[in-house]
Scaffold this active site. Structure first.
Site, PDB file in Angstrom:
ATOM      1  N   GLU A  77      32.286 -61.003  23.596  1.00  0.00           N
ATOM      2  CA  GLU A  77      31.866 -61.552  24.896  1.00  0.00           C
ATOM      3  C   GLU A  77      32.590 -62.849  25.235  1.00  0.00           C
ATOM      4  O   GLU A  77      32.957 -63.070  26.398  1.00  0.00           O
ATOM      5  CB  GLU A  77      30.350 -61.784  24.917  1.00  0.00           C
ATOM      6  CG  GLU A  77      29.515 -60.513  25.009  1.00  0.00           C
ATOM      7  CD  GLU A  77      29.342 -59.791  23.678  1.00  0.00           C
ATOM      8  OE1 GLU A  77      29.834 -60.308  22.645  1.00  0.00           O
ATOM      9  OE2 GLU A  77      28.720 -58.715  23.651  1.00  0.00           O
ATOM     10  N   HIS A 144      17.157 -57.866  23.356  1.00  0.00           N
ATOM     11  CA  HIS A 144      17.477 -57.069  24.548  1.00  0.00           C
ATOM     12  C   HIS A 144      16.494 -57.335  25.675  1.00  0.00           C
ATOM     13  O   HIS A 144      16.260 -56.464  26.508  1.00  0.00           O
ATOM     14  CB  HIS A 144      17.478 -55.570  24.210  1.00  0.00           C
ATOM     15  CG  HIS A 144      18.488 -55.176  23.185  1.00  0.00           C
ATOM     16  ND1 HIS A 144      18.272 -55.326  21.844  1.00  0.00           N
ATOM     17  CD2 HIS A 144      19.733 -54.671  23.307  1.00  0.00           C
ATOM     18  CE1 HIS A 144      19.338 -54.909  21.170  1.00  0.00           C
ATOM     19  NE2 HIS A 144      20.249 -54.513  22.038  1.00  0.00           N
TER      20      HIS A 144
END
Lengths: 343, 295
Positions: A77, A144
């Protein structure tokens, strides 16, 4: 190889056909239309090409736009967000997808130290969007389900957008892509495929200006300032409260950075009471900043304490039962609003 | 590409700039290698589509070799810049698109990520331009360096990474040569020593040609040379001047140019905060409160 232009995917053509779209389809349409209109817009992220993204936001984009504009990245990322910044230096308008916004942490450094400071340092504006799913309630556990806004809220140079409806998601995402500042765009997973959010959107190209809140419900007893999924929980609470004769005003922030001070202050001056509702955890949440601004700008209009309903200060639990306790529920909002209305 | 005579000429001018900077106390060390040869190996500012160069921090003479004026560099070093940095920093971090200059990234390793994206953009735009980034070996220990280098390798982006390996390797990596690491990424590499300036220029130029031809990333490792103690050492300047017929005259002319440029900039009025903010008050003065008097 065929010269025939690929067919426009069905799931980004519903508005053109006059059909209602989900929150997720509105985001897909915004991305697709911006890519069609502007060749400098391209996408990069994990599994967004062949697989169409973890939530299928970019399903069939690869075949239509090609691998230079729908770029599958390594799991890195920080690396691909930094690369997006480099591409933005060269006049491109990258849209980075975080598979889950929880994974933005490795890109925190490049976003806060490099991207956010670029224009200020004289290295040029960096028009780029980092978007992805946030929020709990889906039993995703701590990796998440997070809301990431306050990790970045303190960083001058960034904008943060958090829509609550399909209409807003499409208009705000288009505005974010066209904006010359870096924008973080949060999409609550609980809204993605919610059937009750399906709506027919305008066929015309439209944008919603960043930094402008909207009144989701008008009222006089108190102001609820909120955003994202909590707009809908607050609206449900408002129905319960209305049955008791308490008419609350609900302000949907839409953009968290910059905050629409004018809309917040106008509403608080009208109702004299403020309740902030956010899904993010309590300490260091946006409620603290909003309360301070109201204190600075409208203290003498207040007729009661400023209150907040938030998630509790803990990681998002794995257990469904615990997660329900962790997250703000309609009853929590009703209780706080009732207390405040009677104050 | 620039010839050996041109390289020596540019090196001498860069040396005069660095000497002036050191004498004025604006910096304590000069870092002109491998930045200056790297700047010269790229397609220049006179072209429609100059290559993009991001120099190592603290290597302003590389920007000089790219075409930035000494005045602009002195303004930056004195914190008086009004063009690219608008008087807000006291380093030398110029971003000048028409010269193909992108400000160096001060965060170790992160420049590789950013320049990977620059190279990918040029690839997407169908241009035959190359992005070149100069870094030192310490950066390779960071996750950013790995992620940027790996992503660029995967995309076969037209990127050249020039790594200054003249400092100690052991705190940062277990390999003695970055060429070995580069091979593991599937990236072709070139190795040169600090002692061969012409060799350094040619190696970097080869890596640039490799990237421009669509062969993907190239890495150039610059290794130490016991005969070179540092670019600011008199012996280094002596070597350059010895290769030139008119070295002494050139040196005098370059020093006069730099001294004159520094004097001009020093005599300019300092831009105040208001000028730096485009004439407006800094934004933190604008917080309205009920009990504060109006501005």
């Amino acid at each position: 190889m065929s010269d025939q232009k690929p067919t426009r995917p069905e799931h980004v053509s519903r508005t053109a056909a006059g059909e209602p779209v989900t929150f997720l389809e509105a985001i897909s349409e915004a991305l697709f239309e911006e890519m069609e209109h502007d060749p400098s817009v391209f996408l990069l992220g994990e599994d967004i090409g062949e697989y169409g993204g973890a939530f299928k936001v970019t399903r069939d984009f690869l075949g239509y736009f090609g691998e230079h504009r729908v770029m599958d990245t390594p799991i890195s990322e920080g690396g691909f967000t930094g690369a997006a910044a480099g591409a933005a230096h060269m006049g491109m308008r990258p849209v980075v997808e975080m598979q889950f916004m929880d994974f933005i942490s490795p890109a925190y450094d490049v976003l806060t130290n490099y991207v956010a400071t670029s224009a200020y340092r004289g290295a040029g504006a960096l028009p780029m969007v980092v978007r992805g799913p946030v929020g709990g309630g889906n039993r995703g556990g701590p990796f998440h389900s997070q809301n990431i806004e306050m990790a970045f809220f303190h960083t001058p140079g960034l904008k943060i957008v958090y829509p609550s409806t399909a209409h807003d998601a499409k208009g705000l995402l288009k505005a974010a892509i066209r904006d010359d500042s870096p924008v973080l765009f949060e999409e609550h997973k609980g809204l993605y495929r919610a059937p009750w959010l399906r709506e027919v959107l305008p066929k015309d190209d439209y944008i919603i200006p960043l930094g402008k809140a909207r009144t989701a419900r008008a009222g006089t007893a108190l102001t609820i300032v909120t955003y994202g999924l909590m707009v809908h929980r607050s609206l449900k609470a408002a129905e319960v409260l209305a049955a008791k004769g308490v008419e609350v005003e609900i302000l949907d922030l839409r953009t968290l950075l910059p905050l629409d001070d004018e809309a917040i202050i106008r509403s608080v001056k009208k109702t004299g009471k403020l309740l902030v509702v956010h899904e993010d955890t309590r300490t260091g949440g946006i409620a603290g900043e909003i309360a301070m601004r109201v204190s600075e700008q409208a203290f003498e209009w207040l007729d009661g304490p400023m209150l907040r309903v938030t998630s509790i200060d803990a990681p998002v639990p794995y257990s469904g039962a615990l997660e329900d306790v962790f997250l703000p529920q309609v009853d929590d909002i009703v209780k706080a609003a009732t207390y405040l209305a009677e104050y | 590409m620039i010839d050996d005579r041109g390289l020596d000429r540019a090196l001498l001018r860069a040396l005069a700039f660095e000497r002036t900077v050191l004498d004025a106390g604006l910096r304590e060390r000069a870092h002109m290698l491998p930045g200056v040869p790297a700047a010269l190996a790229l397609r220049g500012s006179a072209d429609d589509q100059p290559d993009i160069f991001s120099m190592r921090c603290g290597s302003p003479s590389a920007a000089l070799s790219r075409g930035l004026s000494p005045e602009d560099l002195f303004r930056q070093l004195l914190g008086r810049a009004t063009a690219s940095a608008e008087g807000r920093d006291a380093g030398a971090f110029p971003t000048v698109p028409e010269l193909g200059l992108l400000a160096p990234v001060e965060l170790p390793g992160k420049g590789t990520e950013v320049m990977c994206g620059v190279a990918m953009a040029m690839q997407m735009q169908g241009e035959d331009r190359v992005a070149l980034h100069v870094d030192n070996v310490a950066g390779t220990a960071s996750g950013d360096w790995h992620e940027g280098f790996n992503f660029a390798a995967v995309r076969r982006a037209p990127l050249v990474v020039v790594m200054d390996c003249t400092g100690p390797m052991h705190p940062h990596t277990a390999v003695d040569r970055l060429a070995r690491k580069s091979a593991a990424y599937g990236v072709e590499s070139w190795s040169v020593t600090l002692g061969s300036l012409a060799g350094m220029l040619r190696a970097i130029a080869e890596a640039v040609a490799h990237a421009r031809s669509g062969n993907g990333v190239g890495l150039v490792e610059v290794l130490p040379d016991p005969t070179v103690s540092g670019p600011d050492a008199p012996s280094f300047r002596g070597q350059v001047m010895q290769r030139m017929d008119d070295g002494a005259e050139q040196w005098d002319a370059d020093m006069a140019e730099m001294s004159s440029a520094l004097s001009r900039v020093t005599e300019e009025p300092e831009p105040g905060a208001a000028a730096a903010y485009g004439g407006a008050a800094p934004p933190w003065y604008r917080t309205p409160t009920l009990r504060m008097p109006a501005e």
